[in-house]
Design a protein around this motif. Structure first.
Motif, PDB file in Angstrom:
ATOM      1  N   GLN A  79       0.860  -1.182   0.000  1.00  0.00           N
ATOM      2  CA  GLN A  79       0.000   0.000   0.000  1.00  0.00           C
ATOM      3  C   GLN A  79       0.902   1.239   0.000  1.00  0.00           C
ATOM      4  O   GLN A  79       1.865   1.317   0.781  1.00  0.00           O
ATOM      5  N   ALA A 123      -0.436   4.307   0.510  1.00  0.00           N
ATOM      6  CA  ALA A 123      -1.032   5.255   1.466  1.00  0.00           C
ATOM      7  C   ALA A 123      -1.887   4.471   2.462  1.00  0.00           C
ATOM      8  O   ALA A 123      -3.048   4.827   2.716  1.00  0.00           O
ATOM      9  N   GLY A 124      -1.285   3.406   3.011  1.00  0.00           N
ATOM     10  CA  GLY A 124      -2.000   2.625   4.023  1.00  0.00           C
ATOM     11  C   GLY A 124      -2.285   3.515   5.223  1.00  0.00           C
ATOM     12  O   GLY A 124      -1.454   4.346   5.592  1.00  0.00           O
ATOM     13  N   ARG A 172      -5.939   4.068  12.431  1.00  0.00           N
ATOM     14  CA  ARG A 172      -6.911   4.924  13.114  1.00  0.00           C
ATOM     15  C   ARG A 172      -6.310   6.299  13.375  1.00  0.00           C
ATOM     16  O   ARG A 172      -5.099   6.464  13.413  1.00  0.00           O
ATOM     17  N   TYR A 182      -2.329  -7.058   3.991  1.00  0.00           N
ATOM     18  CA  TYR A 182      -3.130  -5.836   3.853  1.00  0.00           C
ATOM     19  C   TYR A 182      -4.426  -6.258   3.154  1.00  0.00           C
ATOM     20  O   TYR A 182      -4.411  -6.596   1.964  1.00  0.00           O
ATOM     21  N   SER A 231      -8.912  -5.861   2.913  1.00  0.00           N
ATOM     22  CA  SER A 231     -10.158  -5.161   3.258  1.00  0.00           C
ATOM     23  C   SER A 231     -11.348  -5.964   2.757  1.00  0.00           C
ATOM     24  O   SER A 231     -11.303  -6.577   1.686  1.00  0.00           O
ATOM     25  N   ASN A 253      -9.105  -1.900  18.642  1.00  0.00           N
ATOM     26  CA  ASN A 253      -8.740  -2.442  17.332  1.00  0.00           C
ATOM     27  C   ASN A 253      -7.356  -3.044  17.238  1.00  0.00           C
ATOM     28  O   ASN A 253      -6.893  -3.312  16.142  1.00  0.00           O
ATOM     29  N   GLY A 266      -3.567  -4.443  13.283  1.00  0.00           N
ATOM     30  CA  GLY A 266      -4.615  -3.495  13.650  1.00  0.00           C
ATOM     31  C   GLY A 266      -5.775  -3.564  12.673  1.00  0.00           C
ATOM     32  O   GLY A 266      -5.658  -4.144  11.580  1.00  0.00           O
ATOM     33  N   ILE A 267      -6.872  -2.954  13.100  1.00  0.00           N
ATOM     34  CA  ILE A 267      -8.115  -3.019  12.326  1.00  0.00           C
ATOM     35  C   ILE A 267      -8.632  -1.607  12.115  1.00  0.00           C
ATOM     36  O   ILE A 267      -8.617  -0.789  13.045  1.00  0.00           O
ATOM     37  N   ILE A 298      -7.890  -4.889   7.571  1.00  0.00           N
ATOM     38  CA  ILE A 298      -7.074  -5.618   8.553  1.00  0.00           C
ATOM     39  C   ILE A 298      -5.625  -5.577   8.082  1.00  0.00           C
ATOM     40  O   ILE A 298      -5.328  -5.890   6.924  1.00  0.00           O
ATOM     41  N   GLY A 299      -4.740  -5.175   8.976  1.00  0.00           N
ATOM     42  CA  GLY A 299      -3.308  -5.191   8.663  1.00  0.00           C
ATOM     43  C   GLY A 299      -2.588  -6.053   9.683  1.00  0.00           C
ATOM     44  O   GLY A 299      -2.804  -5.890  10.891  1.00  0.00           O
TER      45      GLY A 299
HETATM   46  C1  BTN Z   1      -4.642   0.655  13.213  1.00  0.00           C
HETATM   47  O1  BTN Z   1      -4.101  -0.107  13.997  1.00  0.00           O
HETATM   48  O2  BTN Z   1      -4.617   1.888  13.393  1.00  0.00           O
HETATM   49  C2  BTN Z   1      -5.388   0.088  12.035  1.00  0.00           C
HETATM   50  C3  BTN Z   1      -4.488  -0.374  10.939  1.00  0.00           C
HETATM   51  C4  BTN Z   1      -5.250  -0.936   9.751  1.00  0.00           C
HETATM   52  C5  BTN Z   1      -4.359  -1.245   8.576  1.00  0.00           C
HETATM   53  C6  BTN Z   1      -5.097  -1.928   7.468  1.00  0.00           C
HETATM   54  S1  BTN Z   1      -4.031  -2.572   6.216  1.00  0.00           S
HETATM   55  C7  BTN Z   1      -5.409  -2.913   5.206  1.00  0.00           C
HETATM   56  C8  BTN Z   1      -6.339  -1.718   5.338  1.00  0.00           C
HETATM   57  N1  BTN Z   1      -5.941  -0.657   4.442  1.00  0.00           N
HETATM   58  C9  BTN Z   1      -5.544   0.432   5.096  1.00  0.00           C
HETATM   59  O3  BTN Z   1      -5.156   1.495   4.567  1.00  0.00           O
HETATM   60  N2  BTN Z   1      -5.628   0.231   6.423  1.00  0.00           N
HETATM   61  C10 BTN Z   1      -6.122  -1.091   6.714  1.00  0.00           C
END
Ligand code: BTN
Length: 285
Positions: free
Chosen positions: A63, A65-66, A69, A83, A85, A134, A153-154, A172-173
């Motif tokens: 990703q 631009a992953g 929260r 990675y 969704s 999360n 994280g979620i 979900i990552g």
């Molecule tokens: C966190 O802990 O703040 C949540 C992290 C979530 C990461 C996942 S990776 C797949 C999906 N795409 C993103 O950009 N974010 C989530």
């Protein structure tokens, strides 16, 4: 926005999809793979806006631009993390008020934690704890005290379209290898490879995750959220009796966790007053 080109499913993910479809008896479950995206949540949100079915899933190798929260960046280099969704369309979508969107999003976040923790334990043997709301964490008792290392994280993003329809994009990552997280958070993060000595079988992990998510979704749709909540509580040792602090419009408060209620809110006892925390940042002390 231009869609990323459609790419064939790698063999391990094709096998995971076939396994999950057979186990859930759900042919609407679909899985797309992209080598590079901005964020898998963006891709699923776009697919949702063009009518994609519940269970539409996107996995990317990288990703650019992953996100996490509170607008944080989710480091997502190639080949280092999972990675993924998934699109949810909660049953009560028609005419749902904003509060319903928030509640569905909160429950889906907890459901995802349960599914991820169970899938990781089943495929690697690693016990992964859930930290409200999360975080996927590995708890370690060191001579210096208890350490919680984040392994995943979620990010569940609920979207209301007028008052007629809403959906939730669940991201979900999971850190599979050490390069999944930036070196400056080494003292707070870990990866599956560091914990169990090898990366997980990605296909098996994804199959377990999809099955857990679809089974949990069926529980929520049947009005049995308590089943999902109980499984969450069983994996969330920190949700009872741990000290936390959080900011309120009237200043910073501190208290002891008292579990979660039936809508997934965290209960915290601060000097005898039990507070219900629905969103926002909680610091675990
Ligand atoms: C966190 O802990 O703040 C949540 C992290 C979530 C990461 C996942 S990776 C797949 C999906 N795409 C993103 O950009 N974010 C989530």
């Amino acid at each position: 926005m231009i869609d990323e080109p459609f790419e064939p499913l790698p063999p391990d993910l094709a096998a995971a999809l076939a396994h999950a479809r057979a186990a859930c008896g759900d042919r609407s479950l679909s899985l797309q793979y992209r080598s590079e995206v901005t964020s898998t949540n963006d891709v699923v949100a776009r697919l949702a806006s063009t009518g994609a079915a519940e269970g539409t899933t996107v996995i990317a190798d990288r990703q650019t631009a992953g996100r996490g929260r509170h607008g944080r960046t989710w480091h997502s280099p190639p080949g280092a993390g999972l990675y993924m969704s998934v699109l949810f369309r909660p049953a009560e979508a028609a005419g749902a008020p904003d509060s319903q969107v928030d509640e569905d999003t909160a429950l889906i976040t907890l459901l995802a934690g349960v599914a991820a923790s169970e899938a990781l334990e089943a495929t690697t043997g690693l016990r992964v704890d859930l930290k409200w709301p999360n975080d996927l964490v590995v708890e370690k008792q060191d001579p210096g005290g208890l350490r919680r290392l984040k392994v995943g994280g979620i990010l569940a993003e609920g979207v209301a379209i007028g008052t007629l329809l809403h959906h939730v994009v669940l991201g979900i990552g999971i850190n599979l290898r050490p390069s999944a997280y930036p070196p400056d958070i080494r003292d707070r993060a870990t990866s599956i490879e560091e914990e169990v000595g090898r990366g997980p079988d990605r296909g098996a992990l994804v199959a377990h995750l999809l099955i857990g998510l679809m089974q949990g979704r069926a529980e929520l749709q049947a009005g049995r959220a308590h089943v999902v909540l109980q499984r969450w509580r069983d994996r969330a040792t920190a949700s009872i009796g741990r000290e936390v602090q959080w900011d309120t419009p009237r200043g910073r408060l501190r208290g002891l966790t008292r579990g979660i209620d039936e809508s997934g809110a965290l209960l915290v006892d601060a000097g005898g007053d039990v507070h219900r925390i629905v969103a926002g940042e909680v610091t675990w002390l």
